[in-house]
Design an enzyme around this catalytic site. Structure first.
Site, PDB file in Angstrom:
ATOM      1  N   ASP A 155      10.337   5.270 -10.193  1.00 49.37           N
ATOM      2  CA  ASP A 155       9.753   5.533 -11.357  1.00 49.37           C
ATOM      3  C   ASP A 155      10.404   6.797 -11.712  1.00 49.37           C
ATOM      4  O   ASP A 155      10.505   7.529 -12.936  1.00 49.37           O
ATOM      5  CB  ASP A 155       8.136   5.759 -11.507  1.00 49.37           C
ATOM      6  CG  ASP A 155       7.467   4.472 -11.409  1.00 49.37           C
ATOM      7  OD1 ASP A 155       8.213   3.331 -11.452  1.00 49.37           O
ATOM      8  OD2 ASP A 155       6.381   4.622 -11.913  1.00 49.37           O
ATOM      9  N   LYS A 173      -0.574  -4.130  -3.311  1.00 49.33           N
ATOM     10  CA  LYS A 173      -1.862  -3.690  -3.083  1.00 49.33           C
ATOM     11  C   LYS A 173      -1.952  -2.113  -3.628  1.00 49.33           C
ATOM     12  O   LYS A 173      -1.127  -1.391  -3.109  1.00 49.33           O
ATOM     13  CB  LYS A 173      -2.004  -3.512  -1.442  1.00 49.33           C
ATOM     14  CG  LYS A 173      -3.249  -2.874  -1.019  1.00 49.33           C
ATOM     15  CD  LYS A 173      -3.300  -2.831   0.344  1.00 49.33           C
ATOM     16  CE  LYS A 173      -4.893  -2.373   0.602  1.00 49.33           C
ATOM     17  NZ  LYS A 173      -4.901  -0.846   0.410  1.00 49.33           N
ATOM     18  N   SER A 176       0.897  -1.343  -0.017  1.00 49.27           N
ATOM     19  CA  SER A 176       0.226   0.043   0.033  1.00 49.27           C
ATOM     20  C   SER A 176       0.956   1.141  -0.136  1.00 49.27           C
ATOM     21  O   SER A 176       1.586   1.561  -0.820  1.00 49.27           O
ATOM     22  CB  SER A 176      -0.856  -0.082   1.257  1.00 49.27           C
ATOM     23  OG  SER A 176      -2.046   1.030   1.211  1.00 49.27           O
TER      24      SER A 176
END
Length: 566
Positions: A311, A325, A300
């Site tokens: 990224d 998740k 999460s």
């Protein structure tokens, strides 16, 4: 004439309103899919069923209990993370994330149907009242509290309570034959989510984040300030076993390390328009060499932070593939103070990937057993065993990353199985090591009380031959001695036993510091910093590959979005 028309005006207006309602109802029923009427009819059907059962069932039924049991079942038909929380469990569910709770200020464990104080929070209500680690709580408010009635839930229910209220505890202390009574005035007890911050070496700071609660960001700033005083120039953030928490906290922390305008995460759902969370450029550590540690239990909000760093090519992710998740829950409270956490959106990392692993609606056994399945097919031990089922995406430097199932680390560190035997597995999984460590701590607390650091206590314990003492104790308590296996697993046994004694005597930071000494992920992190390689480098590509890559990114991004909503 005008008087006559004025007399009929109210009638014409009433007819117009009625006609409007009829036309509106006609169009609503024929062009909106009758969704509202379906929901109403289904709701009435459920209500009617409950009334019929209450009125006509052969035995007396508590309808409220029936509803409490039905609520989780209904939500389980949606996704694995939409849940119902009964009123009595709401406070427990929220305490870890709220940053504080009202109670006596102890950490306890249950041994032989008795509450035993494992740690006392410094300067908290219990310490001020005179409780010490090792005390056994056998009475609460003059009522015996031992035996089968003693559970974690019941103990928390009795010990927690509104601030400034009192609770009378009956205590049995080691070495004493009579019970002593201590009255504790409950107070606000802080719950820390940043559980360790210290220097790994002269240049590298380390911060362990247990979860993402209301106070995680200010706790992180305090930890960074502490490390600054020690002159750190590299940082590792440990998110292993961090199951998540509040999205806002993860965003605030990412903001400290990213540059202005960089995307941190975005959320989107059927009724939740896309919302972008971008860096405001005010972070104080935008150029600091950074490593983030993750494992299969990182979920999460942990994945939001790790995904934003990966990224944006801001740092290196080390460890094993995270949980996967990518669903966002909104808490909704009912009038009786029970609540549901309903999935309202998915979250996406900056490259556009949704890292939610696949699931099917309803009771999904494969989803529940996913980590066991990963373990069995070797993913914890070999990077080649990781199955990427989602589409490819690309980081800002053009590195390939995958959607559809967690964050895959840039550097894989397998789970260490050297020295694992069936004896060690049984000793650790049965809870016998925990039980022995607690007993040993109780019996030797006076000998260890002057040690204030993990290193000092570690050197003392190494001289006490705790492994042999455990093996002898375990043999008397049902775990047969296996000398060859004990020898093979000696280092693992010693590490586990001594770590728990250190935890019992000191705190979570000391425990973490002891375990990190020979942790493979920590060793890999320090090696990376020594080589000045924490900032990921762009992948080398030809001009034609770059064009193809840009085209692939656009097509897979559209495909991923379509899959997410299918």
């Amino acid at each position: 004439m005008s008087n006559k028309s004025n007399r009929f005006t109210p009638i014409w207006m009433a007819l117009s309103v009625v006609l409007g309602i009829l036309v509106g109802t006609f169009y609503a029923n024929h062009f909106s899919g009758n969704r509202l009427s379906i929901i109403n009819s289904s709701g009435n059907k459920l209500n009617n069923l409950l009334h019929i059962v209450d009125d006509q069932y052969v035995d007396t039924i508590n309808v409220n209990d029936l509803v409490e049991k039905a609520m989780p079942q209904i939500l389980s038909e949606l996704d694995p993370h939409s849940v119902y929380i009964g009123a009595k469990d709401v406070q427990i569910a929220n305490d870890d994330l709220k940053g504080s709770f009202s109670g006596v200020g102890i950490e306890f464990t249950i041994r032989y149907d008795t509450v035993r104080v494992q740690n006392v929070i410094g300067n908290g209500p219990a310490e001020r009242a005179g409780l010490i680690a090792g005390d056994k709580i056998v009475e609460v408010d003059d009522s015996p509290f031992v035996g089968k009635i003693v559970t974690n839930e019941e103990a928390m229910h009795r010990l927690k309570g509104p601030k400034d209220t009192k609770v009378k505890l009956g205590i049995m202390r080691y070495g004493e034959k009579t019970m002593r009574h201590i009255t504790v005035t409950r107070g606000e007890i802080p719950t820390k989510s940043v559980t360790a911050s210290y220097m790994l070496d002269d240049e590298t700071g380390y911060i362990k984040i247990k979860n993402f609660g209301e106070n995680t960001y200010p706790e992180l700033l305090i930890a960074l300030a502490k490390l600054s005083q020690n002159g750190f120039s590299n940082l590792v953030i440990d998110l292993r076993n961090n199951t998540g928490g509040y999205l806002a906290s993860a965003v605030q922390i990412a903001n400290e390390f990213l540059s202005k305008g960089q995307l941190i995460v975005y959320t989107e759902g059927r009724k939740s328009p896309r919302q972008d969370y971008r860096c405001d450029g005010r972070g104080s550590y935008q150029q600091l060499p950074l490593v983030v540690l993750i494992d299969e239990a990182s979920a999460s909000a942990s994945e939001i932070l790790a995904g934003s760093i990966q990224d944006n090519d801001r740092g290196t992710i080390i460890g094993r593939r995270s949980f996967g998740k990518g669903l966002v829950q909104q808490p909704i409270e009912f009038s009786d103070h029970s609540m549901i956490r309903l999935t309202i959106a998915r979250y996406y990392t900056p490259s556009g990937r949704c890292i939610q692993k696949p699931y099917t609606s309803g009771s999904d056994k494969n989803y529940e057993e996913d980590l066991l399945s990963r373990y069995q097919h070797g993913e914890f031990f070999s990077q080649d065993s990781i199955k990427h089922t989602g589409p490819q995406f690309h980081t800002s430097n053009g590195r390939v990353v995958y959607g559809g199932g967690g964050i895959t680390p840039d550097i894989f560190v397998p789970e260490d199985t050297l020295g694992v035997t069936s004896y060690y597995k049984e000793a650790s999984m049965s809870g016998m090591i925990l039980q022995f460590a607690f007993n040993y701590t109780d019996e030797n607390r006076s000998k260890m009380k002057d040690f204030k650091s993990a290193s000092g206590l570690e050197h003392y314990l190494k001289r006490q031959n705790t492994v042999e003492k455990f093996v002898t104790w375990a043999d008397k308590n049902g775990l047969k001695r296996r000398n060859l296996m004990v020898q093979k697993s000696y280092k693992l046994l010693e590490r586990y036993i001594n770590s728990r004694i250190i935890y019992n005597m000191l705190d979570e930071e000391a425990w973490t510091e002891y375990l990190n000494q020979d942790d493979p992920a920590i060793m890999e992190t320090l090696k990376l910093f020594r080589n000045n390689a924490s900032f990921p480098k762009p992948e080398e590509k030809t001009k034609s590959q770059k064009v193809a890559s840009a085209f692939d990114y656009r097509s897979t991004h559209v495909k991923a979005t379509l899959i997410a909503y299918a």
